[in-house]
Write a protein that holds these residues in place. Structure first.
Motif, PDB file in Angstrom:
ATOM      1  N   ASN A  27       0.808  -1.262  -0.191  1.00  0.00           N
ATOM      2  CA  ASN A  27       0.016  -0.056  -0.262  1.00  0.00           C
ATOM      3  C   ASN A  27       0.953   1.383  -0.040  1.00  0.00           C
ATOM      4  O   ASN A  27       0.720   2.109   0.910  1.00  0.00           O
ATOM      5  N   GLY A  28       1.751   1.380  -0.946  1.00  0.00           N
ATOM      6  CA  GLY A  28       2.455   2.818  -1.212  1.00  0.00           C
ATOM      7  C   GLY A  28       3.739   2.917  -0.314  1.00  0.00           C
ATOM      8  O   GLY A  28       4.148   4.007  -0.288  1.00  0.00           O
ATOM      9  N   GLU A  29       3.953   2.072   0.329  1.00  0.00           N
ATOM     10  CA  GLU A  29       5.108   1.986   1.220  1.00  0.00           C
ATOM     11  C   GLU A  29       6.184   1.651   0.162  1.00  0.00           C
ATOM     12  O   GLU A  29       6.267   1.348  -0.701  1.00  0.00           O
ATOM     13  N   PRO A  30       7.480   2.062   0.644  1.00  0.00           N
ATOM     14  CA  PRO A  30       8.552   2.461  -0.183  1.00  0.00           C
ATOM     15  C   PRO A  30       8.739   0.707  -0.339  1.00  0.00           C
ATOM     16  O   PRO A  30       8.820   0.060   0.624  1.00  0.00           O
ATOM     17  N   GLY A  31       9.091   0.501  -1.648  1.00  0.00           N
ATOM     18  CA  GLY A  31       9.086  -0.839  -2.065  1.00  0.00           C
ATOM     19  C   GLY A  31      10.234  -1.745  -1.377  1.00  0.00           C
ATOM     20  O   GLY A  31      11.485  -1.280  -1.452  1.00  0.00           O
ATOM     21  N   THR A  32       9.846  -3.093  -1.239  1.00  0.00           N
ATOM     22  CA  THR A  32      11.041  -3.922  -0.709  1.00  0.00           C
ATOM     23  C   THR A  32      11.248  -4.987  -1.665  1.00  0.00           C
ATOM     24  O   THR A  32      12.386  -5.769  -1.323  1.00  0.00           O
ATOM     25  N   ALA A  33      10.680  -5.213  -2.750  1.00  0.00           N
ATOM     26  CA  ALA A  33      10.978  -6.312  -3.606  1.00  0.00           C
ATOM     27  C   ALA A  33      12.418  -6.276  -4.039  1.00  0.00           C
ATOM     28  O   ALA A  33      13.168  -7.175  -3.929  1.00  0.00           O
ATOM     29  N   PRO A  34      12.960  -5.219  -4.650  1.00  0.00           N
ATOM     30  CA  PRO A  34      14.300  -5.172  -4.977  1.00  0.00           C
ATOM     31  C   PRO A  34      15.277  -5.585  -3.990  1.00  0.00           C
ATOM     32  O   PRO A  34      16.214  -6.276  -4.366  1.00  0.00           O
ATOM     33  N   LEU A  35      14.924  -5.120  -2.786  1.00  0.00           N
ATOM     34  CA  LEU A  35      16.027  -5.451  -1.811  1.00  0.00           C
ATOM     35  C   LEU A  35      15.887  -6.716  -1.235  1.00  0.00           C
ATOM     36  O   LEU A  35      17.010  -7.307  -1.153  1.00  0.00           O
ATOM     37  N   LEU A  36      14.772  -7.226  -1.180  1.00  0.00           N
ATOM     38  CA  LEU A  36      14.670  -8.674  -0.774  1.00  0.00           C
ATOM     39  C   LEU A  36      15.419  -9.553  -1.741  1.00  0.00           C
ATOM     40  O   LEU A  36      16.195 -10.411  -1.455  1.00  0.00           O
ATOM     41  N   ASP A  37      15.263  -9.432  -2.961  1.00  0.00           N
ATOM     42  CA  ASP A  37      15.926 -10.305  -3.858  1.00  0.00           C
ATOM     43  C   ASP A  37      17.434  -9.957  -4.027  1.00  0.00           C
ATOM     44  O   ASP A  37      18.109 -11.237  -4.181  1.00  0.00           O
ATOM     45  N   ALA A  38      17.685  -8.954  -3.902  1.00  0.00           N
ATOM     46  CA  ALA A  38      19.262  -8.402  -3.655  1.00  0.00           C
ATOM     47  C   ALA A  38      19.791  -9.266  -2.515  1.00  0.00           C
ATOM     48  O   ALA A  38      21.124  -9.648  -2.659  1.00  0.00           O
ATOM     49  N   LEU A  39      19.107  -9.020  -1.388  1.00  0.00           N
ATOM     50  CA  LEU A  39      19.864  -9.671  -0.246  1.00  0.00           C
ATOM     51  C   LEU A  39      19.927 -11.212  -0.538  1.00  0.00           C
ATOM     52  O   LEU A  39      20.994 -11.817  -0.119  1.00  0.00           O
ATOM     53  N   ARG A  40      18.911 -11.743  -1.033  1.00  0.00           N
ATOM     54  CA  ARG A  40      19.235 -13.314  -1.209  1.00  0.00           C
ATOM     55  C   ARG A  40      20.176 -13.538  -2.240  1.00  0.00           C
ATOM     56  O   ARG A  40      21.068 -14.572  -2.063  1.00  0.00           O
ATOM     57  N   ALA A  41      20.486 -12.700  -3.274  1.00  0.00           N
ATOM     58  CA  ALA A  41      21.439 -13.010  -4.227  1.00  0.00           C
ATOM     59  C   ALA A  41      22.837 -12.805  -3.581  1.00  0.00           C
ATOM     60  O   ALA A  41      23.683 -13.538  -4.053  1.00  0.00           O
ATOM     61  N   ALA A  42      22.766 -12.150  -2.470  1.00  0.00           N
ATOM     62  CA  ALA A  42      23.950 -11.854  -1.880  1.00  0.00           C
ATOM     63  C   ALA A  42      24.433 -13.045  -0.925  1.00  0.00           C
ATOM     64  O   ALA A  42      25.218 -12.808  -0.033  1.00  0.00           O
ATOM     65  N   GLY A  43      23.723 -13.907  -0.818  1.00  0.00           N
ATOM     66  CA  GLY A  43      23.847 -14.888   0.129  1.00  0.00           C
ATOM     67  C   GLY A  43      23.226 -14.785   1.721  1.00  0.00           C
ATOM     68  O   GLY A  43      23.666 -15.764   2.417  1.00  0.00           O
ATOM     69  N   LYS A  44      22.306 -13.669   1.994  1.00  0.00           N
ATOM     70  CA  LYS A  44      21.673 -13.421   2.958  1.00  0.00           C
ATOM     71  C   LYS A  44      20.526 -14.370   3.568  1.00  0.00           C
ATOM     72  O   LYS A  44      19.833 -14.638   2.526  1.00  0.00           O
ATOM     73  N   ARG A  45      20.548 -14.755   4.643  1.00  0.00           N
ATOM     74  CA  ARG A  45      19.476 -15.476   5.151  1.00  0.00           C
ATOM     75  C   ARG A  45      18.531 -14.088   5.435  1.00  0.00           C
ATOM     76  O   ARG A  45      18.755 -13.472   6.352  1.00  0.00           O
ATOM     77  N   VAL A  46      17.375 -14.277   4.830  1.00  0.00           N
ATOM     78  CA  VAL A  46      16.236 -13.072   5.105  1.00  0.00           C
ATOM     79  C   VAL A  46      15.080 -13.651   5.735  1.00  0.00           C
ATOM     80  O   VAL A  46      14.545 -14.621   5.371  1.00  0.00           O
ATOM     81  N   ILE A  47      14.731 -13.162   6.778  1.00  0.00           N
ATOM     82  CA  ILE A  47      13.368 -13.611   7.762  1.00  0.00           C
ATOM     83  C   ILE A  47      12.345 -12.511   7.516  1.00  0.00           C
ATOM     84  O   ILE A  47      12.597 -11.259   7.563  1.00  0.00           O
TER      85      ILE A  47
END
Length: 195
Positions: free
Chosen positions: A58-78
């Motif tokens: 709902n209009g929040e600053p988007g997190t999709a690019p961040l989530l995918d980049a974190l995973r691509a960098a090998g981070k565990r994301v919860i």
């Protein structure tokens, strides 16, 4: 149980939500990419093994690019899973395909629940908000979920709210249950809050 809403907080919240609804989609998409780029350059994020984040809505600053980049960098994301009492459980994020619709229009990860204390294992904790003042006092949507989660985070952990530039430095009415964050990330950069 959600905390009582003060009239001052409700007024600020309503104004900020109205401003967000007026943002053009192209601006929201560009802001998501810029915010992700800035966060990924922060030393604490680069070094992190586990990042607690969230799926924007709902209009929040988007997190999709961040989530995918974190995973691509090998981070565990919860990511959070909203419990019936308004508290947050956590589950691992693997891909956008592993997200399912949940209550209040949220997208949540499917899979094993890690428990509300899992947020304490994160090296970086990224939270939503509508505004933050210069001391780090964050204004959320009023449910108290993230204040409870932040209360479990060890002192010294990199805690950051994702916002638009105009939402940083906004006076936020304080209440006893409010928890501060140490940083704010916007499309313009990442700024330290507090002393």
């Amino acid at each position: 149980m959600a905390p009582m809403q003060s009239p001052a907080k409700t007024a600020v919240r309503d104004r900020l939500l109205t401003d967000r609804r007026r943002r053009p989609l192209a601006e929201v998409v560009a802001a998501a990419r810029a915010t992700a780029d800035h966060l990924l350059a922060v030393p604490e994020v680069r070094r992190a093994a586990t990042v607690a984040a969230y799926v924007s809505m709902n209009g929040e600053p988007g997190t999709a690019p961040l989530l995918d980049a974190l995973r691509a960098a090998g981070k565990r994301v919860i990511l959070p899973v909203l419990l019936p009492d308004g508290d947050l459980d956590w589950a691992a994020y693997r891909s956008p395909e592993d997200l399912a619709p949940a209550r209040l229009g949220l997208l949540e990860p499917v899979g094993e629940r890690l428990g509300p204390d899992a947020v304490a294992t994160a090296d970086v904790v990224l939270v939503p908000g509508l505004a933050v003042d210069r001391t780090g006092l964050r204004l959320g949507r009023g449910g108290g979920s993230y204040d409870r989660a932040l209360g479990r985070v060890p002192v010294g952990t990199f805690t950051c709210v994702l916002l638009y530039e105009s939402e940083v430095g906004v006076p936020v009415p304080a209440e006893p249950h409010d928890r501060a964050v140490g940083w704010a990330a916007t499309p313009a950069g990442v700024v330290r809050l507090g002393s």
